[in-house]
Scaffold this active site. Structure first.
Site, PDB file in Angstrom:
ATOM      1  N   LEU A   9      31.946-100.173 -50.700  1.00  0.00           N
ATOM      2  CA  LEU A   9      32.860 -99.890 -51.953  1.00  0.00           C
ATOM      3  C   LEU A   9      32.685-100.296 -52.698  1.00  0.00           C
ATOM      4  O   LEU A   9      31.299-101.136 -53.319  1.00  0.00           O
ATOM      5  CB  LEU A   9      33.289-102.346 -51.462  1.00  0.00           C
ATOM      6  N   ARG A  16      30.331-109.113 -65.123  1.00  0.00           N
ATOM      7  CA  ARG A  16      28.356-110.244 -65.498  1.00  0.00           C
ATOM      8  C   ARG A  16      27.655-109.077 -65.143  1.00  0.00           C
ATOM      9  O   ARG A  16      27.069-109.403 -65.518  1.00  0.00           O
ATOM     10  CB  ARG A  16      28.001-110.666 -64.182  1.00  0.00           C
ATOM     11  N   LYS A  23      29.190-100.566 -62.561  1.00  0.00           N
ATOM     12  CA  LYS A  23      27.910-101.282 -61.811  1.00  0.00           C
ATOM     13  C   LYS A  23      27.188-100.805 -60.860  1.00  0.00           C
ATOM     14  O   LYS A  23      26.158-101.124 -61.302  1.00  0.00           O
ATOM     15  CB  LYS A  23      28.538-102.442 -61.008  1.00  0.00           C
ATOM     16  N   GLY A  78      40.307-106.966 -54.527  1.00  0.00           N
ATOM     17  CA  GLY A  78      39.554-107.872 -53.674  1.00  0.00           C
ATOM     18  C   GLY A  78      38.815-106.833 -52.174  1.00  0.00           C
ATOM     19  O   GLY A  78      39.811-105.754 -52.450  1.00  0.00           O
ATOM     20  N   THR A  79      38.144-107.518 -52.419  1.00  0.00           N
ATOM     21  CA  THR A  79      37.261-106.491 -51.248  1.00  0.00           C
ATOM     22  C   THR A  79      38.317-105.745 -49.774  1.00  0.00           C
ATOM     23  O   THR A  79      37.513-104.600 -49.561  1.00  0.00           O
ATOM     24  CB  THR A  79      36.341-106.945 -50.786  1.00  0.00           C
ATOM     25  N   GLY A 140      29.525-115.869 -49.985  1.00  0.00           N
ATOM     26  CA  GLY A 140      29.769-116.478 -49.334  1.00  0.00           C
ATOM     27  C   GLY A 140      29.439-116.725 -48.196  1.00  0.00           C
ATOM     28  O   GLY A 140      28.452-116.839 -47.957  1.00  0.00           O
ATOM     29  N   ASN A 386       6.690 -71.059 -84.158  1.00  0.00           N
ATOM     30  CA  ASN A 386       7.699 -70.631 -82.815  1.00  0.00           C
ATOM     31  C   ASN A 386       9.594 -70.808 -83.907  1.00  0.00           C
ATOM     32  O   ASN A 386      10.274 -70.255 -82.839  1.00  0.00           O
ATOM     33  CB  ASN A 386       7.873 -71.948 -81.546  1.00  0.00           C
ATOM     34  N   TYR A 387       9.467 -71.295 -84.645  1.00  0.00           N
ATOM     35  CA  TYR A 387      10.650 -71.343 -85.398  1.00  0.00           C
ATOM     36  C   TYR A 387      10.437 -71.568 -86.742  1.00  0.00           C
ATOM     37  O   TYR A 387      10.043 -71.625 -87.304  1.00  0.00           O
ATOM     38  CB  TYR A 387      10.978 -73.083 -84.964  1.00  0.00           C
TER      39      TYR A 387
HETATM   40  C1  UD1 Z   1      31.136-110.371 -51.731  1.00  0.00           C
HETATM   41  C2  UD1 Z   1      31.626-111.161 -50.459  1.00  0.00           C
HETATM   42  C3  UD1 Z   1      30.694-112.252 -50.567  1.00  0.00           C
HETATM   43  C4  UD1 Z   1      29.654-112.033 -50.106  1.00  0.00           C
HETATM   44  C5  UD1 Z   1      28.974-110.519 -51.131  1.00  0.00           C
HETATM   45  C6  UD1 Z   1      27.883-110.324 -51.044  1.00  0.00           C
HETATM   46  C7  UD1 Z   1      34.324-110.905 -50.581  1.00  0.00           C
HETATM   47  C8  UD1 Z   1      35.755-111.953 -50.931  1.00  0.00           C
HETATM   48  N1  UD1 Z   1      32.626-111.293 -51.024  1.00  0.00           N
HETATM   49  O1  UD1 Z   1      31.149-111.293 -52.566  1.00  0.00           O
HETATM   50  O2  UD1 Z   1      31.150-112.598 -48.988  1.00  0.00           O
HETATM   51  O3  UD1 Z   1      28.342-113.037 -49.850  1.00  0.00           O
HETATM   52  O4  UD1 Z   1      30.158-109.872 -51.679  1.00  0.00           O
HETATM   53  O5  UD1 Z   1      26.986-109.213 -52.142  1.00  0.00           O
HETATM   54  O6  UD1 Z   1      34.421-109.661 -50.154  1.00  0.00           O
HETATM   55  N2  UD1 Z   1      35.550-103.964 -54.511  1.00  0.00           N
HETATM   56  C9  UD1 Z   1      35.733-103.680 -55.052  1.00  0.00           C
HETATM   57  N3  UD1 Z   1      36.990-103.395 -55.055  1.00  0.00           N
HETATM   58  C10 UD1 Z   1      37.708-104.795 -55.201  1.00  0.00           C
HETATM   59  C11 UD1 Z   1      36.495-105.484 -54.974  1.00  0.00           C
HETATM   60  C12 UD1 Z   1      34.959-105.099 -55.340  1.00  0.00           C
HETATM   61  O7  UD1 Z   1      35.518-102.410 -54.276  1.00  0.00           O
HETATM   62  O8  UD1 Z   1      38.985-104.961 -55.604  1.00  0.00           O
HETATM   63  C13 UD1 Z   1      33.629-103.336 -55.004  1.00  0.00           C
HETATM   64  C14 UD1 Z   1      32.552-103.971 -55.798  1.00  0.00           C
HETATM   65  O9  UD1 Z   1      32.673-102.745 -57.060  1.00  0.00           O
HETATM   66  C15 UD1 Z   1      31.258-104.635 -55.607  1.00  0.00           C
HETATM   67  C16 UD1 Z   1      31.476-105.172 -53.672  1.00  0.00           C
HETATM   68  O10 UD1 Z   1      33.492-104.883 -53.407  1.00  0.00           O
HETATM   69  O11 UD1 Z   1      30.436-103.332 -55.033  1.00  0.00           O
HETATM   70  C17 UD1 Z   1      31.149-106.370 -54.109  1.00  0.00           C
HETATM   71  O12 UD1 Z   1      32.667-106.937 -54.856  1.00  0.00           O
HETATM   72  P1  UD1 Z   1      32.241-108.267 -55.635  1.00  0.00           P
HETATM   73  O13 UD1 Z   1      33.211-108.558 -56.748  1.00  0.00           O
HETATM   74  O14 UD1 Z   1      30.176-107.716 -56.193  1.00  0.00           O
HETATM   75  O15 UD1 Z   1      32.195-109.891 -54.877  1.00  0.00           O
HETATM   76  P2  UD1 Z   1      30.841-110.580 -54.836  1.00  0.00           P
HETATM   77  O16 UD1 Z   1      31.700-111.716 -55.107  1.00  0.00           O
HETATM   78  O17 UD1 Z   1      29.989-109.908 -54.640  1.00  0.00           O
HETATM   79 CA    CA Z   2      29.250-108.561 -55.345  1.00  0.00          CA
END
Ligand code: UD1
Ligand code: CA
Length: 469
Positions: A9, A16, A23, A78-79, A140, A386-387
């Site tokens: 992901l 942040r 990032k 979201g993830t 989490g 040289n230049y």
């Molecule tokens: C996430 C987990 C959390 C865990 C933590 C570990 C979820 C909801 N939460 O939180 O439980 O403890 O990672 O480090 O999964 N990303 C996408 N698309 C999106 C959102 C995120 O590709 O729509 C990618 C981000 O680029 C990143 C990764 O997913 O590389 C994690 O996203 P981030 O927002 O950092 O999640 P955390 O809040 O750290």
């Molecule tokens: Ca993270």
């Protein structure tokens, strides 16, 4: 053998970080975080790897190239939503799928492999990789029932006080039964504090369906560190730095002060080489055996042979062959090629130039756009001019030549083998082999100058008067 897939992901902006750079592209020990993740996943003999990209998609692709497939997540919802984007490539496949985030650079291939094994041994549809920490804020939390079985994962922002007190965290790495994963992703919603589709909600979905959800707790929390801001970036870099330095020390490299030695991930170093404090070795750098890299030297994308001494110098995009030495305080700019046994002393700058075997460039000299043969002596304060203000020109110097101190060698020009240049010369024409060139004004001495010059006399008088007072 069960097929193995992975989804990384990497679509988030990383708000942040407060950075123009996305990032997952922030480097840790010289390598973008997402590259670290991919490198460790690749070591697990994967059938297919898919990276979810969004913010900075082109730059992420440029970084990881053909090593992975890509799917685009246009909006970061979201993830869980991110993983869903991989359905078109993976959805109909049998096997198990590892999921990792692009912002957790410290995971090792061994940990991923252990997770695969644990997942299979438990016959689980989902296994979450967890870790214990006294400082769980931001992660989490793993919520287990009385029997110790994982019921769900609660995000920091959704956690009750009791849930927030849990010290077992979600590392963001999981292993899923691939088909079950994509089926279940259709069952989650975004009804939570962040209005996002959480991948973590899958645990509850499976649990409610009576499917086996497992959790594998890794020993080392540090390895799971997620980087969301610059403080965490520095912390992760420190962990990675010590890990890299320990590997080199185990391989026979002496690192005098491992806390203060900065070696990028892909640097290679031969045994019995000594690295003094404050040294930075960056990018694609290779160092041979039995070298001494002195304090505060910086070596970038360069190749250093065996028995080479580098003293407080900066070396970029260059090659130093066996038994050569440099410094203190010299600078090799790109395409300097320092021959075997050659000596580059102090305050010397070399750019796009070849210095032949055993040739000596000892002090205060600039060598740019030149080819120097072997066994040459270049005197102090020589400038290879040289230049001309528009173009760069080349100089050739033959073997066994001698260039006297304070000379300007104005390119384009050729000096043959065994040529001599008298000190203080400005050379603008070729010098044939075995010849000597003198190109400076002849010395003229003025007899009794002091006595004839009134100003000097007056100054002397004033000085005498002061002394007598
Ligand atoms: C996430 C987990 C959390 C865990 C933590 C570990 C979820 C909801 N939460 O939180 O439980 O403890 O990672 O480090 O999964 N990303 C996408 N698309 C999106 C959102 C995120 O590709 O729509 C990618 C981000 O680029 C990143 C990764 O997913 O590389 C994690 O996203 P981030 O927002 O950092 O999640 P955390 O809040 O750290
Ligand atoms: Ca993270």
């Amino acid at each position: 053998m069960t097929s193995k897939y992975a989804v990384i992901l990497a679509a988030g902006q990383g708000t942040r970080m407060k950075s123009k750079l996305y990032k997952v592209l922030h480097p840790v020990c010289g390598k973008p975080m997402v590259d670290h993740v991919l490198t460790q996943i690749e070591k697990n003999d994967m059938d297919q790897i898919v990276t979810v990209i969004g913010h900075g998609a082109d730059m992420v692709k440029d970084t990881l190239k053909e090593r992975t497939n890509y799917v685009v997540q246009a909006q970061q919802l979201g993830t869980g939503h991110a993983v869903m984007q991989a359905e078109s490539l993976l959805g109909d496949k049998d096997g198990m799928t590892l999921i990792a985030c692009g912002d957790t650079p410290l995971f090792t291939a061994e940990t991923f492999s252990e997770l695969f094994q644990y997942h299979q041994s438990k016959g689980a549809v989902a296994t979450v990789l967890t870790a214990h920490t006294e400082a769980p804020f931001g992660y989490g939390r793993i919520i287990r029932n009385d029997l110790g079985i994982v019921e769900r994962i609660v995000e920091q922002k959704d956690a009750t006080k009791d849930e927030a007190a849990v010290k077992e965290i979600n590392t963001g790495v999981y292993c899923f039964n691939n088909r079950e994963l994509f089926e279940a992703l259709h069952k989650i919603n975004n009804d939570n504090a962040q209005g996002e589709y959480y991948l973590t909600d899958l645990m509850e979905v499976f649990q409610k369906e009576g499917k086996v959800v497992a959790a594998y707790q890794m020993k080392d929390f540090e390895e799971s560190m997620g980087v969301n801001d610059r403080v965490a970036l520095a912390n992760a870099s420190k962990v990675m730095r010590l890990r890299i330095n320990h590997t080199h020390m185990k391989n026979g490299v002496t690192i005098v002060d491992p806390e203060n030695t900065y070696i990028d991930s892909d640097v290679e170093i031969g045994s019995d080489t000594v690295i003094e404090p404050g040294v930075s070795l960056k990018g694609n750098t290779k160092i041979g055996s039995e070298c001494v890299i002195g304090s505060h030297s910086e070596i970038i994308d360069s190749s250093i042979g065996d028995h080479v001494n580098v003293t407080s110098s900066l070396i970029e995009g260059s090659v130093m062959h066996d038994n050569s030495d440099i410094g203190p305080y010299s600078h090799l700019r790109p395409q300097a090629n320092i021959g075997q046994g050659a000596h580059i002393g102090n305050f010397v700058e070399v750019k796009k130039a070849t210095i032949g075997e055993n040739t000596k460039v000892g002090h205060l000299t600039y060598v740019g756009d030149a080819t120097l043969g072997q066994e040459i002596n270049v005197g102090c304060g020589t400038v290879f001019v040289n230049y001309d203000g528009i173009n760069k020109h080349h100089t050739d110097v033959g073997d066994y030549s001698f260039i006297g101190s304070g000379s300007n060698v104005v390119a384009p020009v050729k000096l043959g083998d065994h040529a001599y240049v008298a000190a203080g010369s400005t050379i603008t024409q070729d010098v044939k082999p075995h010849d000597m060139a003198i190109a400076r004004g002849r010395q003229v001495n003025k007899d009794g100058y002091y006595d004839k010059y009134p100003v000097a006399k007056a100054a002397q008088k004033t000085a005498d008067a002061k002394k007598n007072n």
